[in-house]
Design an enzyme around this catalytic site. Structure first.
Site, PDB file in Angstrom:
ATOM      1  N   ARG A   1     -10.018 -11.662   2.826  1.00 35.09           N
ATOM      2  CA  ARG A   1     -10.938 -12.695   2.396  1.00 35.09           C
ATOM      3  C   ARG A   1     -10.412 -13.903   2.484  1.00 35.09           C
ATOM      4  NH1 ARG A   1     -12.076  -9.347  -3.253  1.00 35.09           N
ATOM      5  NH2 ARG A   1     -11.401  -7.580  -1.718  1.00 35.09           N
TER       6      ARG A   1
ATOM      7  N   LYS B   1       0.745  -1.394  -0.098  1.00 30.78           N
ATOM      8  CA  LYS B   1      -0.273  -0.187   0.049  1.00 30.78           C
ATOM      9  C   LYS B   1       0.907   1.194   0.168  1.00 30.78           C
ATOM     10  CE  LYS B   1      -3.722  -1.752   3.059  1.00 30.78           C
ATOM     11  NZ  LYS B   1      -5.134  -1.530   2.130  1.00 30.78           N
TER      12      LYS B   1
HETATM   13  N1  BES Z   1      -8.214  -3.614   4.887  1.00 32.60           N
HETATM   14  C1  BES Z   1      -8.316  -3.462   3.293  1.00 32.60           C
HETATM   15  C2  BES Z   1      -9.537  -2.580   3.362  1.00 32.60           C
HETATM   16  C3  BES Z   1      -9.816  -1.361   3.981  1.00 32.60           C
HETATM   17  C4  BES Z   1      -9.024  -0.067   3.624  1.00 32.60           C
HETATM   18  C5  BES Z   1     -10.176  -1.177   5.176  1.00 32.60           C
HETATM   19  C6  BES Z   1      -9.281   1.153   4.059  1.00 32.60           C
HETATM   20  C7  BES Z   1     -10.538   0.004   6.164  1.00 32.60           C
HETATM   21  C8  BES Z   1     -10.112   1.354   5.377  1.00 32.60           C
HETATM   22  C9  BES Z   1      -8.078  -4.550   2.803  1.00 32.60           C
HETATM   23  O1  BES Z   1      -7.455  -5.617   3.234  1.00 32.60           O
HETATM   24  C10 BES Z   1      -7.525  -3.987   1.529  1.00 32.60           C
HETATM   25  O2  BES Z   1      -6.954  -3.562   1.257  1.00 32.60           O
HETATM   26  N2  BES Z   1      -8.749  -4.367   0.313  1.00 32.60           N
HETATM   27  C11 BES Z   1      -8.405  -3.796  -1.035  1.00 32.60           C
HETATM   28  C12 BES Z   1      -8.649  -5.045  -1.875  1.00 32.60           C
HETATM   29  C13 BES Z   1      -8.475  -4.972  -3.491  1.00 32.60           C
HETATM   30  C14 BES Z   1      -6.832  -4.926  -3.556  1.00 32.60           C
HETATM   31  C15 BES Z   1      -9.022  -5.938  -4.203  1.00 32.60           C
HETATM   32  C16 BES Z   1      -8.907  -2.591  -1.261  1.00 32.60           C
HETATM   33  O3  BES Z   1      -9.931  -2.223  -0.733  1.00 32.60           O
HETATM   34  O4  BES Z   1      -8.366  -1.802  -1.936  1.00 32.60           O
HETATM   35 ZN    ZN Z   2      -5.481  -5.486   2.333  1.00 32.93          ZN
END
Ligand code: BES
Ligand code: ZN
Ligand code: ZN
Length: 504
Positions: free
Chosen positions: A346, A272
């Protein structure tokens, strides 16, 4: 071992009588809760009524006015007009009111409803009690000099109705405080080992048994989806923590609460950027909400058996971390094509849900800060809900409105699965591009919950909201505990009744 705080620091007492002078003398601050348009006769019942009447003339009905009584303590009195609308608005009103009073740093706060009709009075007072509970609890604070923000220790409910069920207000606030406290912990302090120890200790205190399914056991179980994520950790202390609550005479769990417990989400190999990673210690909030809900249910000694399943790991960038195009096999035998390592929630939930469902509970509820897409869709004011029972939307959304933790329901139509079709495995973890990832994530998880088990999935987009949400004053909201306790109360026979109501 991390020191656990008192999760219920506020003492609430009930005093059925109309208060006389002496009662005000022991209070630092009293809230007089009035109807939107209080009549003059009513106001004459209050101390300093001439000044009260003057203060209430003109001004907006939601303006808060504070004056001081003539007693030795110079007790502050805040005039608050209550306008019954809906649960969320009541709780928001109560949060702002309590925050206003806390600026005066009271240790002993009183609440005196005057001239409200009984339904409004109950709603207003219980909302203030919930808000005061949340505000009096201090989130973890590592300042080297003692920096306690407030002194609030007692809440006296005056002219109280003895039928008020304060024990459930208290249980709920313990649950919410647990959820917020763990979520706010720095990720170097709340390691997998430390979290596990804390949860085991709390489980013992609340009469639950705990079992830790470590990586070695998970390997034997074939939990390749969970292990794909945890293999990137520097230490081997990730795992699934299972708690059992079994009132006497019960054996099988009727309910399973499942939570995403990613202690820090770096995104993994698909790292990230800074802004998105900054707060990713909150990515274990799903597990904290499941834990807090379980604690509240255990405190209330609910008559049904339940399990809690917490999927605890970090999601790290490392030489051993999983990668795009890895193919792994989950507990239920399904193979998964990894697309994006940041979709780790997931992955760990896939195996955890499978294990939870194996025990054949009537109802499974999982909580996860799962997708940014859910925040894009709803903002952080609502959380998203999904279910493998088609007709639940109404019940779930109504429960959100009634509890003040608002949710919106998203589609679970089968044709969304087309986006998860894989050439190399049974299913893709997520789509490489395209929108609606909160829906695709729910469709992915659906593969791991057998269709004969009723299942509700909550994507906690409202887990973090600047300035607080409803009665909760902190940015970390603990959203989900109050929602679930309210949901379970809507059916006389608990989870079985909910499962029946949603067509299980
Ligand atoms: N933990 C994050 C989602 C999240 C982001 C929760 C901001 C709370 C605040 C999750 O693990 C994630 O990074 N999801 C990705 C999925 C994508 C790569 C398909 C996302 O939402 O960008
Ligand atoms: Zn994530
Ligand atoms: Zn995550």
């Amino acid at each position: 071992m991390i020191d656990l705080p008192d999760f219920s620091p506020l003492r609430i007492t009930q005093h059925p009588d109309r208060p006389g002078r002496k009662r005000f003398d022991v209070l630092d601050h009293v809230i007089a809760v009035l109807p939107r348009r209080p009549n003059q006769k009513l106001l004459s019942r209050l101390p300093k009524s001439t000044q009260v009447k003057r203060l209430l003339r003109g001004g907006q009905h939601d303006e808060l006015r504070t004056l001081h009584l003539d007693n030795k303590r110079a007790t502050a009195m805040t005039l608050a007009r209550y306008d019954s609308t809906d649960a969320f608005k009541s709780l928001t009103w109560a949060r702002k009111l309590v925050q206003h009073c806390l600026e005066h740093k009271p240790a002993k706060l009183g609440v005196l409803p005057v001239g409200l009709d009984p339904a409004d009075r109950d709603e207003a007072v219980l909302a203030i009690a919930a808000a005061a509970q949340a505000a009096s609890f201090e989130l973890p604070n590592f300042k080297s000099k003692n920096a306690r923000k407030n002194a609030l220790a007692t809440l006296q409910l005056l002219a109280a109705d003895p039928r008020w069920k304060l024990s459930s207000v208290e249980a709920e606030s313990v649950g919410n405080n647990i959820a917020r406290w763990f979520t706010a912990m720095p990720p170097n302090v709340l390691t997998a080992k430390a979290y596990r120890e804390c949860v085991e200790k709390l489980a013992g205190e609340y009469g639950m048994q705990s079992e830790f399914i470590d990586e070695r056991k998970l390997e034997k179980l074939g939990a390749g989806a969970f292990l794909a994520v945890s293999q990137g950790n520097a230490t081997r202390d990730a795992g699934i923590l299972r708690l059992r609550y079994r009132p006497s005479g019960t054996k099988r769990p009727e309910l399973a609460l499942v939570g995403k417990g990613i202690l820090f989400d770096t995104g993994g190999t698909n790292l990230k950027p800074f802004k998105s990673m900054l707060d990713m210690h909150i990515d274990m909030q799903g597990s904290a909400v499941a834990l807090g809900t379980a604690a509240a249910l255990a405190i209330q000694q609910v008559p049904f058996a339940f399990d809690v399943w917490l999927a605890i790991s970090e999601n790290r960038l490392s030489a051993t971390a999983y990668k795009s195009q890895d193919v792994v096999t989950a507990v239920n035998g399904k193979t998964i094509q990894v697309i994006h390592t940041d979709a780790e929630g997931r992955m760990v939930l896939a195996d955890t849900l499978s294990l939870a469902a194996r025990e054949a509970p009537k109802l499974v509820i999982d909580y996860a800060t799962l997708t940014g897409a859910c925040i894009t869709a709803l903002t952080t004011r609502y959380s998203g809900v999904f279910s493998n029972r088609p007709d639940t939307a109404g019940l779930l959304v109504r429960n959100g409105a009634a509890s003040g933790e608002r949710v919106w329901s998203f589609p679970m139509a089968e044709d969304y699965d087309e986006a998860l079709k894989s050439q190399t495995a049974d299913i893709k973890q997520c789509a490489a591009d395209g929108s609606g990832d909160h829906i695709l994530a729910a469709r992915f998880l659906n593969q791991f919950v057998p269709s004969d088990v009723a299942w509700i999935h909550m994507d906690l987009s409202a887990g973090q909201h600047k300035g607080g949400l409803a009665h909760v004053p902190s940015e970390i909201t603990g959203f989900g505990v109050r929602y679930t306790l309210a949901l379970l109360q809507t059916a006389a026979d608990g989870p079985a009744g909910i499962a029946a109501a949603i067509g299980a």
